[in-house]
Design a protein around this motif. Structure first.
Motif, mmCIF file in Angstrom:
data_model
loop_
_atom_site.group_PDB
_atom_site.id
_atom_site.type_symbol
_atom_site.label_atom_id
_atom_site.label_comp_id
_atom_site.label_asym_id
_atom_site.label_seq_id
_atom_site.Cartn_x
_atom_site.Cartn_y
_atom_site.Cartn_z
ATOM 1 N N PRO A 35 37.872 41.331 35.706
ATOM 2 C CA PRO A 35 36.466 41.190 36.110
ATOM 3 C C PRO A 35 36.310 40.955 37.617
ATOM 4 O O PRO A 35 37.151 40.331 38.254
ATOM 5 N N ASN A 36 35.220 41.457 38.145
ATOM 6 C CA ASN A 36 34.827 41.155 39.518
ATOM 7 C C ASN A 36 33.348 40.783 39.511
ATOM 8 O O ASN A 36 32.583 41.264 38.668
ATOM 9 N N ARG A 37 32.972 39.922 40.434
ATOM 10 C CA ARG A 37 31.580 39.476 40.473
ATOM 11 C C ARG A 37 31.313 38.837 41.829
ATOM 12 O O ARG A 37 32.254 38.441 42.537
ATOM 13 N N PRO A 38 30.026 38.727 42.223
ATOM 14 C CA PRO A 38 29.712 38.229 43.567
ATOM 15 C C PRO A 38 29.904 36.732 43.746
ATOM 16 O O PRO A 38 30.127 36.272 44.873
ATOM 17 N N ASP A 39 29.821 35.946 42.674
ATOM 18 C CA ASP A 39 29.953 34.490 42.794
ATOM 19 C C ASP A 39 31.436 34.107 42.756
ATOM 20 O O ASP A 39 31.933 33.544 41.779
ATOM 21 N N THR A 40 32.127 34.412 43.848
ATOM 22 C CA THR A 40 33.571 34.225 43.871
ATOM 23 C C THR A 40 33.990 32.764 43.806
ATOM 24 O O THR A 40 35.137 32.460 43.472
ATOM 25 N N GLU A 41 33.081 31.849 44.119
ATOM 26 C CA GLU A 41 33.439 30.432 44.101
ATOM 27 C C GLU A 41 33.436 29.841 42.696
ATOM 28 O O GLU A 41 33.956 28.742 42.474
ATOM 29 N N VAL A 42 32.850 30.558 41.728
ATOM 30 C CA VAL A 42 32.805 30.063 40.348
ATOM 31 C C VAL A 42 34.112 30.423 39.643
ATOM 32 O O VAL A 42 34.503 31.593 39.625
ATOM 33 N N GLU A 85 30.689 37.506 32.501
ATOM 34 C CA GLU A 85 29.351 37.144 32.967
ATOM 35 C C GLU A 85 29.199 37.377 34.468
ATOM 36 O O GLU A 85 30.066 37.005 35.262
ATOM 37 N N ASN A 86 28.106 38.052 34.845
ATOM 38 C CA ASN A 86 27.755 38.350 36.236
ATOM 39 C C ASN A 86 28.659 39.406 36.860
ATOM 40 O O ASN A 86 28.721 39.533 38.090
ATOM 41 N N SER A 87 29.349 40.201 36.042
ATOM 42 C CA SER A 87 30.167 41.292 36.571
ATOM 43 C C SER A 87 29.293 42.322 37.282
ATOM 44 O O SER A 87 28.119 42.517 36.953
ATOM 45 N N ASN A 88 29.893 43.015 38.260
ATOM 46 C CA ASN A 88 29.167 44.028 39.020
ATOM 47 C C ASN A 88 29.078 45.340 38.245
ATOM 48 O O ASN A 88 30.114 45.894 37.854
ATOM 49 N N PRO A 89 27.893 45.875 38.042
ATOM 50 C CA PRO A 89 27.766 47.157 37.322
ATOM 51 C C PRO A 89 28.403 48.327 38.050
ATOM 52 O O PRO A 89 28.890 49.257 37.412
ATOM 53 N N PHE A 142 39.115 45.418 41.286
ATOM 54 C CA PHE A 142 38.176 46.070 42.194
ATOM 55 C C PHE A 142 37.377 44.997 42.930
ATOM 56 O O PHE A 142 36.851 44.069 42.300
ATOM 57 N N CYS A 143 37.253 45.121 44.250
ATOM 58 C CA CYS A 143 36.422 44.231 45.050
ATOM 59 C C CYS A 143 36.847 42.772 44.848
ATOM 60 O O CYS A 143 37.987 42.422 45.118
ATOM 61 N N SER A 144 35.954 41.923 44.338
ATOM 62 C CA SER A 144 36.302 40.514 44.143
ATOM 63 C C SER A 144 37.214 40.303 42.947
ATOM 64 O O SER A 144 37.560 39.155 42.634
ATOM 65 N N GLY A 145 37.632 41.355 42.284
ATOM 66 C CA GLY A 145 38.611 41.223 41.212
ATOM 67 C C GLY A 145 39.914 40.614 41.696
ATOM 68 O O GLY A 145 40.671 40.038 40.912
ATOM 69 N N TRP A 199 34.835 38.568 52.230
ATOM 70 C CA TRP A 199 35.416 37.412 51.552
ATOM 71 C C TRP A 199 36.824 37.098 52.044
ATOM 72 O O TRP A 199 37.502 36.236 51.471
ATOM 73 N N ALA A 200 37.269 37.752 53.092
ATOM 74 C CA ALA A 200 38.660 37.604 53.520
ATOM 75 C C ALA A 200 39.005 36.166 53.896
ATOM 76 O O ALA A 200 40.044 35.630 53.480
ATOM 77 N N ASP A 201 38.153 35.525 54.686
ATOM 78 C CA ASP A 201 38.457 34.158 55.124
ATOM 79 C C ASP A 201 38.504 33.204 53.943
ATOM 80 O O ASP A 201 39.395 32.344 53.852
ATOM 81 N N ASP A 202 37.544 33.327 53.039
ATOM 82 C CA ASP A 202 37.520 32.460 51.864
ATOM 83 C C ASP A 202 38.742 32.699 50.993
ATOM 84 O O ASP A 202 39.360 31.742 50.492
ATOM 85 N N PHE A 203 39.127 33.948 50.831
ATOM 86 C CA PHE A 203 40.284 34.268 50.001
ATOM 87 C C PHE A 203 41.553 33.654 50.589
ATOM 88 O O PHE A 203 42.362 33.054 49.877
#
Length: 330
Positions: A87-94, A23-27, A117-120, A141-145
């Motif tokens: 999966p990767n998606r923009p809502d990394t906090e979920v 859900e909410n994966s990046n196309p 890939f990306c937030s994967g 997202w580096a600091d959050d990661f």
């Protein structure tokens, strides 16, 4: 390039690449995976990969509700993957679904290759498979990661990281860079170049190239390097120097260095060396048996220098490269 052997990834049957879509994966990254691993390559005379999509749900709403994905395999398809793209998606906090994280852990335990890939990278880190390992993610997202996964050795300013059986890419187009890197690792430079030509995409950007982070736009952007690059690629066997490239571009060597750093993230000399090595690999793949000829025709010079350069850049010798990617190797 990876130091580990790529022989383990070569199978009698096409290598199975499975992408988990949640859900909410990046196309975009899904499209990159499909373009690199999912399309048939009749011009190559063989299928490179067996490609499948899978999802934990029958209907998957993609990022921002752009569209709904249906008709793909269930999550059980991940159990058969030789390479599993998470999966990767923009809502990394979920948090990711437990079923997805379990599938990632099982794939890792049985020796599958994992790709984010990306937030994967967040998915891989949540699954616990990145502890003590090198990885990258999009710079924003580096600091959050780092705060959430301090045991992961994050490299936030590179395009992708190849850590053997786990590979991660920064945002968006870096997914194509990593995808082509995997094709090169699995099938050699000649095949990777053929795929990149179909994509109309740069054949080889090193994983260590810096990400393009936010910065003010220059008042007068530099002119494209494409003409001088094409000119040099036709003359790799000649004793080209940085001064020669600068002369062809009608700029000073200092200006040429600045343009290479801005547009390619590397220096002219490093680019020239890597282009010569890529040509040497293609010559070996096409069947040239004499390494001194390969070295001379690629502009590397001597067979000894060729061996040294290949060991440094690929981790293997010219003879080992020929045994894996030479004529007749499937």
């Amino acid at each position: 390039m990876a130091k580990e052997s790529s022989q383990e990834w070569q199978e009698a049957e096409p290598h199975r690449v499975v992408v988990i879509v949640d859900e909410n994966s990046n196309p975009f990254e899904l499209g990159c995976a499909t373009e690199v691993f999912g399309l048939r390559r009749p011009e190559l005379g063989r299928d490179l990969y067996d490609f499948r999509l899978c999802s934990p749900e029958p209907r998957t709403l993609m990022r921002d509700g752009f569209f709904t994905l249906t008709g793909v395999a269930g999550l059980e398809a991940a159990e058969e993957a030789d390479t599993l793209i998470v999966p990767n998606r923009p809502d990394t906090e979920v948090p990711r679904r437990p079923a997805v994280l379990d599938a990632v852990r099982r794939a890792h335990a049985r020796g599958a290759r994992l790709v984010g890939f990306c937030s994967g990278a967040f998915t891989l880190a949540e699954a616990g498979v990145l502890d003590g390992r090198r990885a990258t993610a999009h710079w924003q997202w580096a600091d959050d990661f780092r705060a959430r996964f301090p045991s992961v050795r994050l490299e936030p300013d590179v395009l992708f990281v190849d850590d053997g059986d786990i590979l991660t890419a920064a945002g968006s187009a870096a997914a194509l860079d990593l995808g082509l890197h995997l094709v090169r690792r699995d099938h050699g430079a000649e095949v990777a170049n053929a795929v990149s030509r179909r994509l109309v995409f740069a054949a080889h950007r090193e994983g260590g190239q810096r990400q393009f982070v936010e910065r003010p736009m220059p008042d007068l952007p530099d002119e494209s390097l494409a003409p001088v690059l094409a000119w040099a690629q036709e003359r790799l066997d000649a004793p080209l120097t940085v001064a020669d490239l600068a002369g062809r571009a009608a700029v000073s060597p200092a200006t040429l260095h600045r343009r290479f750093q801005a547009q390619l993230g590397t220096t002219p000399l490093t680019w020239l060396t890597r282009e010569r090595l890529a040509l040497a690999c293609r010559l070996i793949e096409r069947g040239e048996p004499r390494f001194e000829v390969v070295a001379r025709r690629s502009g590397i010079g001597t067979a000894a220098h060729l061996r040294s350069l290949m060991r440094r850049e690929t981790g293997i010798t010219p003879s080992a490269y020929r045994s894996r990617f030479g004529p007749g190797v499937k």
